[in-house]
Scaffold this motif. Structure first.
Motif, PDB file in Angstrom:
ATOM      1  N   THR A  93       0.857  -1.183   0.000  1.00  0.00           N
ATOM      2  CA  THR A  93       0.000   0.000   0.000  1.00  0.00           C
ATOM      3  C   THR A  93       0.893   1.232   0.000  1.00  0.00           C
ATOM      4  O   THR A  93       1.735   1.391   0.871  1.00  0.00           O
ATOM      5  N   LEU A  94       0.698   2.082  -0.987  1.00  0.00           N
ATOM      6  CA  LEU A  94       1.467   3.308  -1.163  1.00  0.00           C
ATOM      7  C   LEU A  94       0.491   4.469  -1.082  1.00  0.00           C
ATOM      8  O   LEU A  94      -0.590   4.404  -1.663  1.00  0.00           O
ATOM      9  N   TYR A  95       0.868   5.539  -0.353  1.00  0.00           N
ATOM     10  CA  TYR A  95      -0.076   6.655  -0.222  1.00  0.00           C
ATOM     11  C   TYR A  95       0.638   7.941   0.130  1.00  0.00           C
ATOM     12  O   TYR A  95       1.746   7.942   0.665  1.00  0.00           O
ATOM     13  N   LEU A  96      -0.026   9.059  -0.202  1.00  0.00           N
ATOM     14  CA  LEU A  96       0.422  10.367   0.272  1.00  0.00           C
ATOM     15  C   LEU A  96      -0.023  10.479   1.719  1.00  0.00           C
ATOM     16  O   LEU A  96      -1.190  10.263   2.039  1.00  0.00           O
ATOM     17  N   ASN A  97       0.905  10.817   2.613  1.00  0.00           N
ATOM     18  CA  ASN A  97       0.624  10.799   4.047  1.00  0.00           C
ATOM     19  C   ASN A  97       0.237  12.173   4.586  1.00  0.00           C
ATOM     20  O   ASN A  97       0.047  13.132   3.826  1.00  0.00           O
ATOM     21  N   SER A  98       0.149  12.279   5.895  1.00  0.00           N
ATOM     22  CA  SER A  98      -0.321  13.503   6.562  1.00  0.00           C
ATOM     23  C   SER A  98       0.578  14.706   6.356  1.00  0.00           C
ATOM     24  O   SER A  98       0.165  15.836   6.617  1.00  0.00           O
ATOM     25  N   ALA A  99       1.804  14.504   5.872  1.00  0.00           N
ATOM     26  CA  ALA A  99       2.688  15.632   5.564  1.00  0.00           C
ATOM     27  C   ALA A  99       2.246  16.346   4.288  1.00  0.00           C
ATOM     28  O   ALA A  99       2.759  17.412   3.953  1.00  0.00           O
ATOM     29  N   SER A 100       1.279  15.776   3.586  1.00  0.00           N
ATOM     30  CA  SER A 100       0.755  16.347   2.347  1.00  0.00           C
ATOM     31  C   SER A 100      -0.730  16.650   2.508  1.00  0.00           C
ATOM     32  O   SER A 100      -1.472  15.851   3.074  1.00  0.00           O
ATOM     33  N   SER A 101      -1.161  17.791   1.988  1.00  0.00           N
ATOM     34  CA  SER A 101      -2.597  18.079   2.005  1.00  0.00           C
ATOM     35  C   SER A 101      -3.317  17.326   0.885  1.00  0.00           C
ATOM     36  O   SER A 101      -4.516  17.091   0.958  1.00  0.00           O
ATOM     37  N   SER A 102      -2.583  16.926  -0.151  1.00  0.00           N
ATOM     38  CA  SER A 102      -3.148  16.101  -1.220  1.00  0.00           C
ATOM     39  C   SER A 102      -3.184  14.653  -0.762  1.00  0.00           C
ATOM     40  O   SER A 102      -2.366  14.229   0.047  1.00  0.00           O
ATOM     41  N   LYS A 103      -4.124  13.886  -1.304  1.00  0.00           N
ATOM     42  CA  LYS A 103      -4.245  12.475  -0.953  1.00  0.00           C
ATOM     43  C   LYS A 103      -4.282  11.617  -2.213  1.00  0.00           C
ATOM     44  O   LYS A 103      -4.872  11.999  -3.226  1.00  0.00           O
ATOM     45  N   LEU A 142      -7.216  -5.526  -0.039  1.00  0.00           N
ATOM     46  CA  LEU A 142      -7.309  -4.113   0.330  1.00  0.00           C
ATOM     47  C   LEU A 142      -7.578  -3.878   1.813  1.00  0.00           C
ATOM     48  O   LEU A 142      -7.416  -2.763   2.296  1.00  0.00           O
ATOM     49  N   VAL A 143      -7.981  -4.907   2.549  1.00  0.00           N
ATOM     50  CA  VAL A 143      -8.373  -4.706   3.943  1.00  0.00           C
ATOM     51  C   VAL A 143      -7.189  -4.502   4.894  1.00  0.00           C
ATOM     52  O   VAL A 143      -7.378  -4.029   6.015  1.00  0.00           O
ATOM     53  N   ASP A 144      -5.972  -4.834   4.456  1.00  0.00           N
ATOM     54  CA  ASP A 144      -4.799  -4.704   5.330  1.00  0.00           C
ATOM     55  C   ASP A 144      -4.596  -3.281   5.837  1.00  0.00           C
ATOM     56  O   ASP A 144      -4.205  -3.070   6.977  1.00  0.00           O
ATOM     57  N   TYR A 145      -4.807  -2.313   4.957  1.00  0.00           N
ATOM     58  CA  TYR A 145      -4.594  -0.916   5.362  1.00  0.00           C
ATOM     59  C   TYR A 145      -5.542  -0.047   4.544  1.00  0.00           C
ATOM     60  O   TYR A 145      -5.329   0.182   3.361  1.00  0.00           O
ATOM     61  N   ASP A 146      -6.614   0.401   5.202  1.00  0.00           N
ATOM     62  CA  ASP A 146      -7.621   1.215   4.527  1.00  0.00           C
ATOM     63  C   ASP A 146      -8.110   2.291   5.482  1.00  0.00           C
ATOM     64  O   ASP A 146      -7.432   2.627   6.456  1.00  0.00           O
ATOM     65  N   ASN A 147      -9.293   2.812   5.244  1.00  0.00           N
ATOM     66  CA  ASN A 147      -9.864   3.880   6.058  1.00  0.00           C
ATOM     67  C   ASN A 147     -10.060   3.467   7.516  1.00  0.00           C
ATOM     68  O   ASN A 147     -10.020   4.300   8.413  1.00  0.00           O
ATOM     69  N   ASP A 148     -10.242   2.179   7.779  1.00  0.00           N
ATOM     70  CA  ASP A 148     -10.381   1.703   9.158  1.00  0.00           C
ATOM     71  C   ASP A 148      -9.106   1.945   9.967  1.00  0.00           C
ATOM     72  O   ASP A 148      -9.160   2.234  11.152  1.00  0.00           O
ATOM     73  N   GLN A 149      -7.948   1.795   9.331  1.00  0.00           N
ATOM     74  CA  GLN A 149      -6.674   1.997  10.015  1.00  0.00           C
ATOM     75  C   GLN A 149      -6.183   3.447   9.930  1.00  0.00           C
ATOM     76  O   GLN A 149      -5.410   3.884  10.777  1.00  0.00           O
ATOM     77  N   ASP A 150      -6.589   4.179   8.897  1.00  0.00           N
ATOM     78  CA  ASP A 150      -6.060   5.527   8.671  1.00  0.00           C
ATOM     79  C   ASP A 150      -7.087   6.360   7.893  1.00  0.00           C
ATOM     80  O   ASP A 150      -7.007   6.502   6.680  1.00  0.00           O
ATOM     81  N   THR A 152      -7.440   9.482   7.810  1.00  0.00           N
ATOM     82  CA  THR A 152      -6.888  10.736   7.288  1.00  0.00           C
ATOM     83  C   THR A 152      -6.313  10.577   5.888  1.00  0.00           C
ATOM     84  O   THR A 152      -6.503  11.438   5.034  1.00  0.00           O
ATOM     85  N   ASN A 153      -5.607   9.476   5.640  1.00  0.00           N
ATOM     86  CA  ASN A 153      -4.852   9.334   4.394  1.00  0.00           C
ATOM     87  C   ASN A 153      -5.410   8.340   3.392  1.00  0.00           C
ATOM     88  O   ASN A 153      -5.059   8.387   2.226  1.00  0.00           O
ATOM     89  N   MET A 154      -6.261   7.430   3.837  1.00  0.00           N
ATOM     90  CA  MET A 154      -6.777   6.412   2.933  1.00  0.00           C
ATOM     91  C   MET A 154      -8.127   6.842   2.371  1.00  0.00           C
ATOM     92  O   MET A 154      -8.981   7.338   3.101  1.00  0.00           O
ATOM     93  N   LEU A 155      -8.289   6.649   1.086  1.00  0.00           N
ATOM     94  CA  LEU A 155      -9.453   7.155   0.358  1.00  0.00           C
ATOM     95  C   LEU A 155     -10.548   6.102   0.170  1.00  0.00           C
ATOM     96  O   LEU A 155     -11.492   6.325  -0.574  1.00  0.00           O
ATOM     97  N   PHE A 156     -10.428   4.962   0.841  1.00  0.00           N
ATOM     98  CA  PHE A 156     -11.401   3.877   0.658  1.00  0.00           C
ATOM     99  C   PHE A 156     -11.513   3.054   1.931  1.00  0.00           C
ATOM    100  O   PHE A 156     -10.637   3.073   2.792  1.00  0.00           O
ATOM    101  N   ASP A 157     -12.603   2.306   1.992  1.00  0.00           N
ATOM    102  CA  ASP A 157     -12.814   1.342   3.064  1.00  0.00           C
ATOM    103  C   ASP A 157     -13.182   0.012   2.416  1.00  0.00           C
ATOM    104  O   ASP A 157     -14.122  -0.055   1.615  1.00  0.00           O
ATOM    105  N   ALA A 158     -12.420  -1.024   2.728  1.00  0.00           N
ATOM    106  CA  ALA A 158     -12.686  -2.366   2.200  1.00  0.00           C
ATOM    107  C   ALA A 158     -13.084  -3.266   3.353  1.00  0.00           C
ATOM    108  O   ALA A 158     -12.440  -3.260   4.405  1.00  0.00           O
ATOM    109  N   ASP A 159     -14.158  -4.021   3.169  1.00  0.00           N
ATOM    110  CA  ASP A 159     -14.631  -4.918   4.221  1.00  0.00           C
ATOM    111  C   ASP A 159     -14.988  -6.270   3.636  1.00  0.00           C
ATOM    112  O   ASP A 159     -15.602  -6.351   2.559  1.00  0.00           O
ATOM    113  N   LEU A 160     -14.614  -7.323   4.371  1.00  0.00           N
ATOM    114  CA  LEU A 160     -14.984  -8.677   3.988  1.00  0.00           C
ATOM    115  C   LEU A 160     -16.295  -9.024   4.668  1.00  0.00           C
ATOM    116  O   LEU A 160     -16.494  -8.718   5.837  1.00  0.00           O
TER     117      LEU A 160
END
Length: 192
Positions: A93-103, A142-150, A152-160
Motif C-alpha cells: 500500500t502506497l499513499y500520500l501521508n499527513s505531511a501532504s494536504s493532497s491524498k 485491500l483490507v490490510d490498510y484502509d480507512n479503518d486503520q487511517d 486521514t490518508n486512505m481514500l477507501f474502506d474495504a470490508d470482507l
C-alpha cells in the motif's frame, strides 16, 4: 525479510558429511512518479503538488505493517524505496501521508521478486494493480490498510463479508491499472 534457504553439504574431519543451512535475504525496490489529479501533470511543488524534494510525503506499508516514508523529487515528482522485504502475494500500500494536504492511494500485490518501477500515485485517485503475474487484486487484498486503520490518508474502506464491499470517498476516482484485473467490482460502492 524474505529468505531463501540453501543447503550446503560440507565434508569435514568430524563427520564425513554434514548439512549446513545458509539463509540469503531477497528484497525488491519500488519506485514511481506522483501526478496531479489530471493524471498527466507532475505533482511537483512548482505545479501545486506535494513533491518538494525534502518533505517525506510518501508512505509505504507491506500487509498493513510498519510505515516507511520517503520524499519525491521537486523536478520530476519521482520517488523510490530501496530494499523492501516482501513475499509472493503480499499487499503493498502506497499513499500520500499527513505531511501532504493532497491524498492518493495505490495498492498492488507482489510476486515477491520483481522490482516495481512504475508504482505511480495520482492525487484524488485509488489505483489498484497487480504485480503478481496474472493474479487479480481483490477486496481481501485491500483490507490490510484502509480507512479503518487511517481515515486521514486512505481514500477507501474495504470490508470482507456478505457481500465484500469497497467504498470510496466522495469524488475520488477508482483506477484499475491497464492490463490488471480487480475481482470484486460488483461489490464496489462509489460515494460520489
Amino acid at each position: 525479510m524474505k529468505k531463501v534457504i540453501l543447503f550446503i553439504i560440507l565434508v569435514g574431519a568430524i563427520s564425513p558429511l554434514s548439512l549446513q543451512a545458509l539463509e540469503i535475504s531477497i528484497e525488491i525496490d519500488i519506485s514511481g512518479v506522483v501526478y496531479l489529479s489530471d493524471e498527466t501533470t507532475l505533482a511537483t511543488s512548482g505545479n501545486g503538488g506535494p513533491c518538494d524534494g525534502s518533505t517525506a510525503v510518501i508512505s509505504l506499508r507491506v500487509n498493513g505493517g510498519t510505515e516507511f516514508t520517503t520524499t519525491c523529487s521537486n523536478t520530476d515528482a519521482s520517488y523510490s524505496f530501496a530494499s523492501v522485504s516482501v513475499n509472493p502475494g503480499d499487499t503493498i500500500t502506497l499513499y500520500l501521508n499527513s505531511a501532504s494536504s493532497s491524498k492518493a492511494n495505490t495498492i498492488t500485490i507482489t510476486d515477491g521478486s520483481t522490482n516495481i518501477t512504475d508504482m505511480d500515485l495520482m492525487v484524488d485517485h485509488i489505483i489498484l494493480r497487480s504485480d503478481n503475474s496474472t493474479n487479480p487484486i481483490t477486496i481481501a487484498d485491500l483490507v490490510d490498510y484502509d480507512n479503518d486503520q487511517d481515515a486521514t490518508n486512505m481514500l477507501f474502506d474495504a470490508d470482507l463479508g456478505t457481500p465484500n464491499t469497497l467504498i470510496t470517498e466522495n469524488y475520488k476516482e477508482l483506477y484499475i491499472n491497464s492490463g490488471d484485473t480487480f475481482m470484486g467490482i460488483l461489490d464496489f460502492i462509489n460515494n460520489s
